[in-house]
Design a protein around this motif. Structure first.
Motif, PDB file in Angstrom:
ATOM      1  N   VAL A 120       0.837  -1.204   0.000  1.00  0.00           N
ATOM      2  CA  VAL A 120       0.000   0.000   0.000  1.00  0.00           C
ATOM      3  C   VAL A 120       0.871   1.253   0.000  1.00  0.00           C
ATOM      4  O   VAL A 120       0.617   2.222  -0.740  1.00  0.00           O
ATOM      5  N   GLY A 121       1.926   1.262   0.811  1.00  0.00           N
ATOM      6  CA  GLY A 121       2.802   2.423   0.882  1.00  0.00           C
ATOM      7  C   GLY A 121       3.467   2.735  -0.439  1.00  0.00           C
ATOM      8  O   GLY A 121       3.553   3.893  -0.850  1.00  0.00           O
ATOM      9  N   ALA A 122       3.951   1.686  -1.127  1.00  0.00           N
ATOM     10  CA  ALA A 122       4.609   1.907  -2.424  1.00  0.00           C
ATOM     11  C   ALA A 122       3.615   2.416  -3.457  1.00  0.00           C
ATOM     12  O   ALA A 122       3.944   3.299  -4.266  1.00  0.00           O
ATOM     13  N   LEU A 123       2.394   1.876  -3.454  1.00  0.00           N
ATOM     14  CA  LEU A 123       1.381   2.331  -4.413  1.00  0.00           C
ATOM     15  C   LEU A 123       1.016   3.791  -4.157  1.00  0.00           C
ATOM     16  O   LEU A 123       0.858   4.575  -5.103  1.00  0.00           O
ATOM     17  N   VAL A 124       0.864   4.157  -2.890  1.00  0.00           N
ATOM     18  CA  VAL A 124       0.523   5.547  -2.563  1.00  0.00           C
ATOM     19  C   VAL A 124       1.686   6.475  -2.903  1.00  0.00           C
ATOM     20  O   VAL A 124       1.494   7.568  -3.441  1.00  0.00           O
ATOM     21  N   MET A 125       2.892   6.034  -2.617  1.00  0.00           N
ATOM     22  CA  MET A 125       4.061   6.888  -2.781  1.00  0.00           C
ATOM     23  C   MET A 125       4.397   7.143  -4.255  1.00  0.00           C
ATOM     24  O   MET A 125       4.683   8.273  -4.655  1.00  0.00           O
ATOM     25  N   PHE A 126       4.367   6.088  -5.066  1.00  0.00           N
ATOM     26  CA  PHE A 126       4.823   6.217  -6.448  1.00  0.00           C
ATOM     27  C   PHE A 126       3.702   6.163  -7.483  1.00  0.00           C
ATOM     28  O   PHE A 126       3.914   6.586  -8.622  1.00  0.00           O
ATOM     29  N   ASN A 127       2.552   5.613  -7.144  1.00  0.00           N
ATOM     30  CA  ASN A 127       1.518   5.365  -8.145  1.00  0.00           C
ATOM     31  C   ASN A 127       0.206   6.068  -7.820  1.00  0.00           C
ATOM     32  O   ASN A 127      -0.871   5.513  -8.038  1.00  0.00           O
ATOM     33  N   SER A 128       0.276   7.282  -7.298  1.00  0.00           N
ATOM     34  CA  SER A 128      -0.941   8.051  -7.072  1.00  0.00           C
ATOM     35  C   SER A 128      -1.664   8.239  -8.402  1.00  0.00           C
ATOM     36  O   SER A 128      -1.028   8.256  -9.470  1.00  0.00           O
ATOM     37  N   PRO A 129      -2.988   8.389  -8.386  1.00  0.00           N
ATOM     38  CA  PRO A 129      -3.785   8.369  -9.624  1.00  0.00           C
ATOM     39  C   PRO A 129      -3.303   9.310 -10.717  1.00  0.00           C
ATOM     40  O   PRO A 129      -3.385   8.979 -11.890  1.00  0.00           O
ATOM     41  N   ASN A 130      -2.797  10.485 -10.353  1.00  0.00           N
ATOM     42  CA  ASN A 130      -2.469  11.470 -11.372  1.00  0.00           C
ATOM     43  C   ASN A 130      -0.982  11.545 -11.716  1.00  0.00           C
ATOM     44  O   ASN A 130      -0.562  12.450 -12.421  1.00  0.00           O
ATOM     45  N   VAL A 131      -0.204  10.581 -11.191  1.00  0.00           N
ATOM     46  CA  VAL A 131       1.214  10.533 -11.561  1.00  0.00           C
ATOM     47  C   VAL A 131       1.317  10.028 -12.996  1.00  0.00           C
ATOM     48  O   VAL A 131       0.680   9.043 -13.356  1.00  0.00           O
ATOM     49  N   PRO A 132       2.111  10.690 -13.855  1.00  0.00           N
ATOM     50  CA  PRO A 132       2.267  10.211 -15.237  1.00  0.00           C
ATOM     51  C   PRO A 132       2.723   8.761 -15.274  1.00  0.00           C
ATOM     52  O   PRO A 132       3.492   8.308 -14.421  1.00  0.00           O
ATOM     53  N   ASN A 133       2.239   8.031 -16.270  1.00  0.00           N
ATOM     54  CA  ASN A 133       2.547   6.602 -16.358  1.00  0.00           C
ATOM     55  C   ASN A 133       4.044   6.321 -16.378  1.00  0.00           C
ATOM     56  O   ASN A 133       4.508   5.337 -15.808  1.00  0.00           O
ATOM     57  N   PHE A 134       4.820   7.177 -17.041  1.00  0.00           N
ATOM     58  CA  PHE A 134       6.255   6.897 -17.165  1.00  0.00           C
ATOM     59  C   PHE A 134       6.984   7.034 -15.842  1.00  0.00           C
ATOM     60  O   PHE A 134       8.126   6.594 -15.719  1.00  0.00           O
ATOM     61  N   GLN A 135       6.361   7.659 -14.846  1.00  0.00           N
ATOM     62  CA  GLN A 135       7.008   7.823 -13.546  1.00  0.00           C
ATOM     63  C   GLN A 135       6.456   6.867 -12.501  1.00  0.00           C
ATOM     64  O   GLN A 135       6.803   6.965 -11.331  1.00  0.00           O
ATOM     65  N   ARG A 136       5.628   5.927 -12.918  1.00  0.00           N
ATOM     66  CA  ARG A 136       5.059   4.971 -11.973  1.00  0.00           C
ATOM     67  C   ARG A 136       5.928   3.724 -11.865  1.00  0.00           C
ATOM     68  O   ARG A 136       6.650   3.365 -12.785  1.00  0.00           O
ATOM     69  N   VAL A 137       5.809   3.059 -10.698  1.00  0.00           N
ATOM     70  CA  VAL A 137       6.485   1.779 -10.500  1.00  0.00           C
ATOM     71  C   VAL A 137       5.521   0.681 -10.942  1.00  0.00           C
ATOM     72  O   VAL A 137       4.360   0.680 -10.536  1.00  0.00           O
ATOM     73  N   PRO A 138       5.969  -0.258 -11.784  1.00  0.00           N
ATOM     74  CA  PRO A 138       5.080  -1.343 -12.209  1.00  0.00           C
ATOM     75  C   PRO A 138       4.505  -2.093 -11.007  1.00  0.00           C
ATOM     76  O   PRO A 138       5.239  -2.450 -10.077  1.00  0.00           O
ATOM     77  N   VAL A 139       3.199  -2.315 -11.036  1.00  0.00           N
ATOM     78  CA  VAL A 139       2.536  -2.987  -9.908  1.00  0.00           C
ATOM     79  C   VAL A 139       3.116  -4.381  -9.650  1.00  0.00           C
ATOM     80  O   VAL A 139       3.328  -4.755  -8.482  1.00  0.00           O
ATOM     81  N   PRO A 140       3.384  -5.200 -10.680  1.00  0.00           N
ATOM     82  CA  PRO A 140       3.996  -6.508 -10.403  1.00  0.00           C
ATOM     83  C   PRO A 140       5.318  -6.395  -9.655  1.00  0.00           C
ATOM     84  O   PRO A 140       5.625  -7.243  -8.806  1.00  0.00           O
ATOM     85  N   LEU A 141       6.097  -5.352  -9.956  1.00  0.00           N
ATOM     86  CA  LEU A 141       7.369  -5.163  -9.244  1.00  0.00           C
ATOM     87  C   LEU A 141       7.111  -4.846  -7.775  1.00  0.00           C
ATOM     88  O   LEU A 141       7.797  -5.373  -6.886  1.00  0.00           O
ATOM     89  N   ILE A 142       6.128  -3.994  -7.504  1.00  0.00           N
ATOM     90  CA  ILE A 142       5.799  -3.653  -6.118  1.00  0.00           C
ATOM     91  C   ILE A 142       5.379  -4.889  -5.351  1.00  0.00           C
ATOM     92  O   ILE A 142       5.857  -5.158  -4.240  1.00  0.00           O
ATOM     93  N   ILE A 143       4.476  -5.673  -5.947  1.00  0.00           N
ATOM     94  CA  ILE A 143       3.978  -6.871  -5.264  1.00  0.00           C
ATOM     95  C   ILE A 143       5.102  -7.884  -5.086  1.00  0.00           C
ATOM     96  O   ILE A 143       5.274  -8.467  -3.999  1.00  0.00           O
ATOM     97  N   GLY A 144       5.882  -8.106  -6.149  1.00  0.00           N
ATOM     98  CA  GLY A 144       6.959  -9.088  -6.065  1.00  0.00           C
ATOM     99  C   GLY A 144       8.013  -8.712  -5.035  1.00  0.00           C
ATOM    100  O   GLY A 144       8.439  -9.546  -4.227  1.00  0.00           O
ATOM    101  N   ALA A 145       8.434  -7.444  -5.037  1.00  0.00           N
ATOM    102  CA  ALA A 145       9.456  -6.998  -4.085  1.00  0.00           C
ATOM    103  C   ALA A 145       8.921  -7.045  -2.655  1.00  0.00           C
ATOM    104  O   ALA A 145       9.642  -7.421  -1.726  1.00  0.00           O
ATOM    105  N   SER A 146       7.661  -6.682  -2.483  1.00  0.00           N
ATOM    106  CA  SER A 146       7.071  -6.692  -1.139  1.00  0.00           C
ATOM    107  C   SER A 146       6.942  -8.112  -0.608  1.00  0.00           C
ATOM    108  O   SER A 146       7.240  -8.380   0.567  1.00  0.00           O
TER     109      SER A 146
END
Length: 440
Positions: free
Chosen positions: A326-352
């Protein structure tokens, strides 16, 4: 003799001076410097451009071609890039290339800042609507201010272009409009459509540009092209502005620090942790992150360390894993962050999940260590069986593991004769408390 000496010194002087004559003076071949920008508009790009323009000026280059492929970036870095281009003593042509490239967001304004602009076939320019420093939509008043400032800037940069070019540029800011290379060329937003660098130089030969208040005719026929690559440090800093890399550095860094705290005495884990967090700090200072996500990430690692100190059979580790996601999604993948600056969700889940598994394994090792009998030190003698070397009545000596120990028989077990087996039940200083061991 004196004439000969004068002649010799004259020859040496001319030879020495020849070494200082620039290459450009020895040949009429014009020099073109090519800078390749294939990343976000960020501080590393600014440093690379600054170095490239300085080198071009030192070499007396005819032209700098800035080959651009960027999804956008920060307004602050964009303004620095514009200032560097407009104040350059060498003309800068911004070339959106190769095919499939884009000059998105801040890249749109950078293209207009060039003394000339070109695009390769199948490229795109536009979508320059501003967002906040953390990727969020700006408030109505602030958005109006920023948009008007950007529109004024593009009008100033495109003042010599077709009115349709200015209108299209304003639409990229007002409505996040985008245009293909043909549309941008038809509107006069760019000067050329070129398939590659040689094609671009062929078209630029004889083209007039305005630079530093004057007019300069470009001479690019048979030009010598020199590519200036990014330095190692510039490449490293560019990597550190990748949100996925920053997330991994934070994860690894905090893990290493917590491992060092949970089992102090070494230095490798702590050193790795400090280095990773220091590198991540640079990226966090550049990227548009939502700092509220840090709260969830801190909670996650606190839960991990608590599960090591007070094992709960993995319950706290599972909660920490969820909090980290949840923290990584909020920190890097807020709804209005441009796609090119987001962390891939599979990477977040896998690393977590990997982090949770690592701490779960550490927790299991800790529990097992607590339940394992002591195998070192004098306490490890408890429970072991030896042989009485002298009569124990109740004190004497026993042999245990090849060593002689002073021993005392506990309770009222009478006396034991030499040679009988004994079992250690406790240790009192350097004295063993024993009892008669049952016969096998």
């Amino acid at each position: 003799m004196s004439r000969r000496l004068v002649w010799v010194w004259s020859v040496l002087f001319l030879a020495l001076m020849a070494g200082f004559i620039p290459v450009r003076a020895q040949t009429d071949t014009p020099l073109v410097i090519v800078l390749t920008v294939d990343d976000a508009v960020a501080p590393p790009m600014v440093e690379y451009l600054k170095r490239g323009l300085s080198w071009a000026d030192q070499q007396g280059a005819e032209l700098v071609v800035m080959q651009l492929n960027t999804p956008g970036g920060s307004i602050d870095s964009m303004n620095e890039v514009i200032q560097l281009i407009r104040n350059s003593r060498v003309p800068v042509v911004v070339y959106v290339a190769p095919s499939g490239a884009m000059a998105g967001s801040a890249g749109t304004v950078v293209v207009l800042a060039g003394h000339a602009a070109a695009m390769a076939p199948d490229t795109v320019i536009g979508a320059a609507s501003p967002v906040g420093g953390q990727g969020e939509d700006l408030g109505e008043t602030m958005q109006a201010k920023v948009k008007e400032a950007l529109k004024a800037e593009v009008r100033s940069l495109a003042k010599g272009r077709d009115p349709r070019a200015i209108e299209l540029a304003e639409q990229t800011i007002d409505k996040a409009a985008a245009a293909s290379n043909e549309e941008a060329f038809a509107a006069g937003m760019v000067d050329f459509i070129a398939a590659d660098i040689p094609d671009l130089l062929r078209q630029l030969d004889g083209f007039k540009v305005e630079i530093n208040g004057g007019e300069q005719t470009l001479v690019t026929k048979d030009a010598r092209v020199e590519a200036v690559s990014e330095s190692f440090i510039e490449k490293l800093l560019a990597v550190l502005t990748n949100s996925a890399i920053v997330f991994l550095l934070i994860t690894i860094g905090v893990q290493a620090i917590l491992i060092e705290i949970s089992s102090p005495g070494g230095w490798v884990a702590g050193f790795i942790g400090v280095v990773c967090l220091a590198l991540a700090a640079y990226g966090l200072g550049v990227l548009p992150v939502n700092w509220f996500g840090v709260v969830f990430m801190i909670v996650a690692f606190v839960l991990f360390i608590l599960d090591i100190k007070a094992p709960t059979h993995g319950a706290l580790t599972a909660a920490g894993t969820v909090s980290l996601i949840v923290g990584a999604l909020v920190m890097f993948n807020s709804p209005n962050v441009p796609n090119f600056q987001r962390v891939p969700v599979p990477l977040i889940i896998g690393a977590s999940l990997s982090t949770g598994i690592i701490f779960f394994v550490i927790m299991l090792i800790g529990v097992r260590a607590q339940k394992t009998p002591v195998s070192m030190g004098i306490e490890s003698l408890v429970g072991r069986v030896g042989t009485a070397r002298t009569d124990l009545a109740p004190r004497g000596q026993v042999q245990l593991g090849g060593e002689l120990w002073t021993a005392e028989l506990i309770e009222a077990e009478g006396a034991l004769s030499a040679g009988e087996p004994v079992k250690v039940v406790a240790v009192d200083g350097l004295r063993l408390l024993v009892r008669k061991a049952p016969l096998k």
